[in-house]
Design an enzyme around this catalytic site. Structure first.
Site, PDB file in Angstrom:
ATOM      1  N   HIS A 171       0.832  -1.209   0.000  1.00  0.00           N
ATOM      2  CA  HIS A 171       0.000   0.000   0.000  1.00  0.00           C
ATOM      3  C   HIS A 171       0.866   1.259   0.000  1.00  0.00           C
ATOM      4  CE1 HIS A 171      -3.984  -1.818   0.533  1.00  0.00           C
ATOM      5  NE2 HIS A 171      -3.282  -2.800   1.078  1.00  0.00           N
ATOM      6  N   GLU A 173      -0.011   4.195  -0.450  1.00  0.00           N
ATOM      7  CA  GLU A 173      -0.744   5.329   0.138  1.00  0.00           C
ATOM      8  C   GLU A 173      -0.599   5.376   1.652  1.00  0.00           C
ATOM      9  OE1 GLU A 173      -1.970   2.543  -0.952  1.00  0.00           O
ATOM     10  OE2 GLU A 173      -3.786   1.910   0.091  1.00  0.00           O
ATOM     11  N   ASP A 229     -15.070  20.536  11.514  1.00  0.00           N
ATOM     12  CA  ASP A 229     -15.804  20.247  10.278  1.00  0.00           C
ATOM     13  C   ASP A 229     -17.025  21.160  10.099  1.00  0.00           C
ATOM     14  OD1 ASP A 229     -13.941  18.265  10.250  1.00  0.00           O
ATOM     15  OD2 ASP A 229     -15.322  16.663  10.811  1.00  0.00           O
TER      16      ASP A 229
HETATM   17  P1  XMP Z   1     -12.561   6.188  15.306  1.00  0.00           P
HETATM   18  O1  XMP Z   1     -13.041   5.993  16.699  1.00  0.00           O
HETATM   19  O2  XMP Z   1     -13.601   5.853  14.288  1.00  0.00           O
HETATM   20  O3  XMP Z   1     -12.340   7.762  15.185  1.00  0.00           O
HETATM   21  O4  XMP Z   1     -11.251   5.581  15.025  1.00  0.00           O
HETATM   22  C1  XMP Z   1     -11.718   8.403  14.099  1.00  0.00           C
HETATM   23  C2  XMP Z   1     -11.905   9.883  14.303  1.00  0.00           C
HETATM   24  O5  XMP Z   1     -13.288  10.221  14.163  1.00  0.00           O
HETATM   25  C3  XMP Z   1     -13.792  10.808  15.349  1.00  0.00           C
HETATM   26  N1  XMP Z   1     -15.154  10.312  15.509  1.00  0.00           N
HETATM   27  C4  XMP Z   1     -16.262  10.960  15.124  1.00  0.00           C
HETATM   28  N2  XMP Z   1     -16.421  12.158  14.550  1.00  0.00           N
HETATM   29  N3  XMP Z   1     -18.767  11.841  14.553  1.00  0.00           N
HETATM   30  C5  XMP Z   1     -17.682  12.605  14.272  1.00  0.00           C
HETATM   31  O6  XMP Z   1     -17.852  13.700  13.762  1.00  0.00           O
HETATM   32  C6  XMP Z   1     -18.679  10.627  15.138  1.00  0.00           C
HETATM   33  O7  XMP Z   1     -19.664   9.961  15.380  1.00  0.00           O
HETATM   34  C7  XMP Z   1     -17.360  10.168  15.429  1.00  0.00           C
HETATM   35  N4  XMP Z   1     -16.883   9.025  15.987  1.00  0.00           N
HETATM   36  C8  XMP Z   1     -15.528   9.125  16.014  1.00  0.00           C
HETATM   37  C9  XMP Z   1     -12.849  10.380  16.439  1.00  0.00           C
HETATM   38  O8  XMP Z   1     -12.869  11.281  17.534  1.00  0.00           O
HETATM   39  C10 XMP Z   1     -11.534  10.356  15.699  1.00  0.00           C
HETATM   40  O9  XMP Z   1     -10.996  11.642  15.574  1.00  0.00           O
END
Ligand code: XMP
Length: 512
Positions: A171, A173, A229
């Site tokens: 990979h 990337e 965001d």
């Molecule tokens: P995970 O837990 O999926 O998180 O590895 C990756 C990134 O995403 C954020 N995160 C969220 N952001 N809505 C959001 O806008 C959500 O439901 C959500 N769940 C996880 C998390 O904090 C990390 O930065």
């Protein structure tokens, strides 16, 4: 019109990472399904095509396939992992199933018969480490191809320069592949002949135009959480349709200490219509008795929309709902062919019977670092755009098990202590994300002369560039001790603190 490189999706978790890497190299990229027709490809007129990896074997009857014509269009193609296997399979090479496969970073060597000069995808070194994640292997390349790189156990790269077809089993990337980006750069610039005419400003101008066309004279309601965001989304929408935009901040009660007021302060000063709705009690009520993470996420997501609908009804004439959804939210919520990891609040939680005529998600094609760049270009304060991410469901998914006001209160204090201590580090030394989790495990402790039986606080801190993968941060023991000391002495009901030393994968950043 920008030059275009197509990323054809065969179900890999990394398709957006590939598309983003291409864009970071100043070449516009679009993701399309792997079975796109030759006619559609010709219409899009791409300078090159990248085939993504995918979880399947080419031998499965329902694994994603492509049209064989793809390889005779005269467009340079780079197949990655499953993409390389598919190319081999379609063109008459040999792919074998049933071996042990290779997982993790693996030593790759340019084939000894070749000099680096005649390997088109060379990255300037004879040996390098590359991220492998495959079970099936190419054991013989199709006619016209040369094996250019190998690992101890398998063929790692093949090339057919005459036909401009290339495949890598690893990979490039991934940040775990040494000089992988350089390999993609060579494919784009030296093989596809792109000039690098894509700039971030184009994204802002194109999206502004697209939003104006879609919205017309109608009104837009934005779900503003105050995170990076949705804030960038607000800035973009206020550039595109300032008079038609209302931003609603639903305070679900799962924010960190003081955060709701901070958000109100920042946005009520800006020139947009800002409304704060305090709904903490309502959300807590909905989560009573709920312990399963996906259920929590869905309930919170749905309740969010309900509050918006109610506010929209009060305001009247709200036609579109805008959200700050970004690409990783979609990928990890099972968009395309990828497996569902967890339903991100702003995607999986959407109920089907929305009372809006449409949804606007102007950042849905972007990764976090791209969103930050756009935010800076749109003039948002640096403090805001560099904020660490905070999940839509907030602290509700950092309290394990059932959520209660008491547990939230404990977590808020622990989280504030963790952040205060790490914020003492220089910004470039801080992990990308750090927070506390309130576990539902009780352990025995001793405070004063008394036995205690109280919940464990877990600390999580990760280093990452894209949040699709991450490494746990090697925080110094001095800092960890300071955090642990403060948490156990300042919060009466906590007597044990642990540190999470897991990477993603196999863990995720959040615990739920
Ligand atoms: P995970 O837990 O999926 O998180 O590895 C990756 C990134 O995403 C954020 N995160 C969220 N952001 N809505 C959001 O806008 C959500 O439901 C959500 N769940 C996880 C998390 O904090 C990390 O930065």
């Amino acid at each position: 019109m920008n030059e275009l490189v197509l990323v054809l999706d065969f179900g890999g978790q990394y398709k957006e990472l590939i598309a983003r890497t291409v864009r970071n190299l100043s070449v516009y990229s679009l993701i399309k399904p792997g079975n796109i027709s030759p006619e559609e490809i010709k219409k899009l007129n791409p300078k090159g095509i990248i085939l993504t990896g995918g979880p399947d074997s080419v031998y499965l009857p329902d694994s994603p396939k492509c049209t064989p014509e793809l390889f005779s269009l005269g467009i340079p193609i780079l197949g990655i992992c499953y993409g390389m296997q598919l190319m081999c399979h379609v063109l008459g090479g040999k792919v074998e199933s049933g071996g042990k496969g290779e997982y993790g970073t693996t030593q790759v060597t340019i084939d000894e018969q070749l000099t680096m000069d005649n390997v088109q995808l060379t990255i300037g070194v004879q040996h390098f480490l590359a991220l492998m994640s495959h079970r099936d292997c190419v054991t013989a390349p199709p006619k016209g191809f040369t094996v250019t790189m190998r690992t101890k156990n398998s063929i790692a790269a093949i090339e057919n320069n005459a036909a401009k077809l290339y495949g890598v089993q690893f990979h490039p990337e991934s940040a775990h592949t040494e000089n992988g980006i350089e390999l993609i750069r060579r494919f784009l610039y030296d093989i596809c002949g792109t000039r690098g005419d894509y700039k971030m400003n184009d994204y802002i101008e194109n999206e502004t135009k697209r939003i104006r066309e879609k919205v017309g004279k109608k009104n837009v309601l934005l779900a503003l959480s105050g995170g990076v965001d949705s804030s960038v989304c607000a800035a973009l929408l206020s550039k595109a349709v300032p008079e038609q935009l209302t931003c609603i901040f639903v305070d679900h009660g799962f924010m960190r200490i003081g955060e709701g007021d901070e958000i109100e302060q920042i946005f009520s000063k800006r020139s947009l219509r800002f409304i704060r709705v305090n709904s903490a009690a309502r959300f807590l009520e909905k989560l009573k008795g709920v312990t399963e993470p996906e259920a929590k996420r869905k309930i919170i997501g749905e309740e969010f929309i309900r509050v918006f609908e109610e506010e929209a009804a009060k305001l009247g004439n709200m036609d579109f709902l805008a959200q700050g959804t970004i690409y990783p939210d979609i990928v990890e919520s099972g968009g395309g062919n990828a497996a569902v990891i967890k339903s991100h609040h702003n995607v999986g939680g959407l109920p089907e019977n929305l009372n809006f005529c449409g949804i606007i998600e102007p950042l849905a094609g972007l990764f976090k670092d791209e969103v930050r760049t756009i935010g800076r270009k749109l003039g948002l304060p640096l403090k805001l755009v560099t904020r660490q991410p905070f999940p839509g469901p907030g602290l509700a998914i950092r309290v394990m098990g059932e959520v209660s006001a008491k547990k939230l209160n404990i977590l808020r204090q622990a989280d504030a202590i963790m952040r205060q201590e790490l914020d003492k580090l220089r910004p470039d030394r801080r992990p990308e994300q750090y927070f506390a989790v309130l576990t539902d495990t009780l352990t025995v402790g001793v405070k004063g002369d008394d036995r205690t039986y109280e919940p464990v606080i877990a600390l999580r801190a990760v280093n990452t560039s894209d949040f699709m993968t991450c490494e746990y941060s090697r925080i110094s023991h001095k800092i960890l001790s300071a955090i642990s000391y403060r948490i156990t002495s300042e919060i009466p009901s906590v007597c044990r603190v642990v540190y999470d030393v897991t990477n993603k994968p196999p863990a995720t950043v959040e615990w739920e």
